[in-house]
Design a protein around this motif. Sequence first.
Motif: not given
Length: 406
Positions: A260, A319, A322-323, A325, A344-347, A350, A406
């Motif tokens: 992202w 929102e 796709e999550a 990396d 919150r979104a990071l794998k 990540g 993360r």
Amino acid sequence: MSARPDPASPWLTVIGIGEDGLAGLSAIARTAFDEAGIVYGGARHQDLAEVPGARFRSWPSPFHEGVAELEARRGRPTVVLASGDPMWFGIGATLARSIPAEEMLVLPAPSSLSLAAARLGWPLGEVEILSLHGRPVDTLRAALHPGARILALTSGARTPGEIADLLVDEGYGESRVVVLEHLGGPAERRVEALAESFEGVVADLNVTAIEAVPVRDTPLRARVPGLPDDAFRHDGKLTKREIRAATLARLMPLPGALLWDVGAGSGAVAIEWMRAARGARAIGLEPHDERRAVARANAAALGTPGLELLDADAPEGLEGLEAPDAVFLGGGLTAPGMIEAVLRALKPGGRLVANAVTLESEAVLLAAHARFGGDLTRIAISRASPVGGMTGWRPLMPVTQWSLVR
């Protein structure tokens, strides 16, 4: 009562077929073909295999409806015909995403790429393979370098000419272009010319080979992050070359990974991410129309036309995506809840990298480092430039960089 068929045994046979048709099939492939109740494929495959209409099913549009129809035959002998090697940019790879390997027997024929390498005397392991079938020809730009040998699957007779035009545009007009038609069959033919003089009329079914030779002063575009700033169109808001290289080192591009790029601007970081690793993907969020247009043009010019650009602000625009990396925050750091939303979104595993040049953004990074940990780095770059009749150092704005795994 007869036993029910075992869906876990190979009921589906995917047969690679060449230009020589049924004559080129092995004994096991021919047996599977003869015993199948239904044979799926394209019109060309039907002609090559001389399949009666009662037994043949053409793939519908949309394609997923055909896959669903195929799965409904689970347990009954069924054949899918494919060109060459079904697992090499072919339908076998597509079907393997929904049909377990133990239910499917794949019988490849020599791929058109293998045949092309054999005709040219090119070691296949040393060749860059590109699929331009249904994909933008601009994808080729990222693969070009002096001496590159490239085999490209094409979308038809027009693609080789488009490839030649692109080579001239990139400063590779002296490259050798070889179009290999109908490989492995009686209509096999070869058309060869330099890119700058290519005017060949070729068949729809072809593989195009490129031996890249630059003309004088053609700029090098390495895939290692850190392209020159002038490789990008921009409005002045560009992550500079040295900072960009350091940023990508922390983001760690990996094959197939998703980035992202929040506040994408000219798209420089996302583009370099996609160039650096095979199959790497990126989504850029950029709410300014002009900058999105510039980023789109940069992506095409540098061989990453697949860059997805969204007209959205963060964190609201994140929102439903796709999550990722990895995430790069090049802007929007002061938006409430930005860092929390990204984390919150990071794998797991990540990488988050955020760059700040203003005191307000730097304060956000200092607080995030105190709360979440990670690494803080201060990057100060100076470049030599003329000062009167002499030379002096001109500093760029220093960048505070926070990075976290993360």
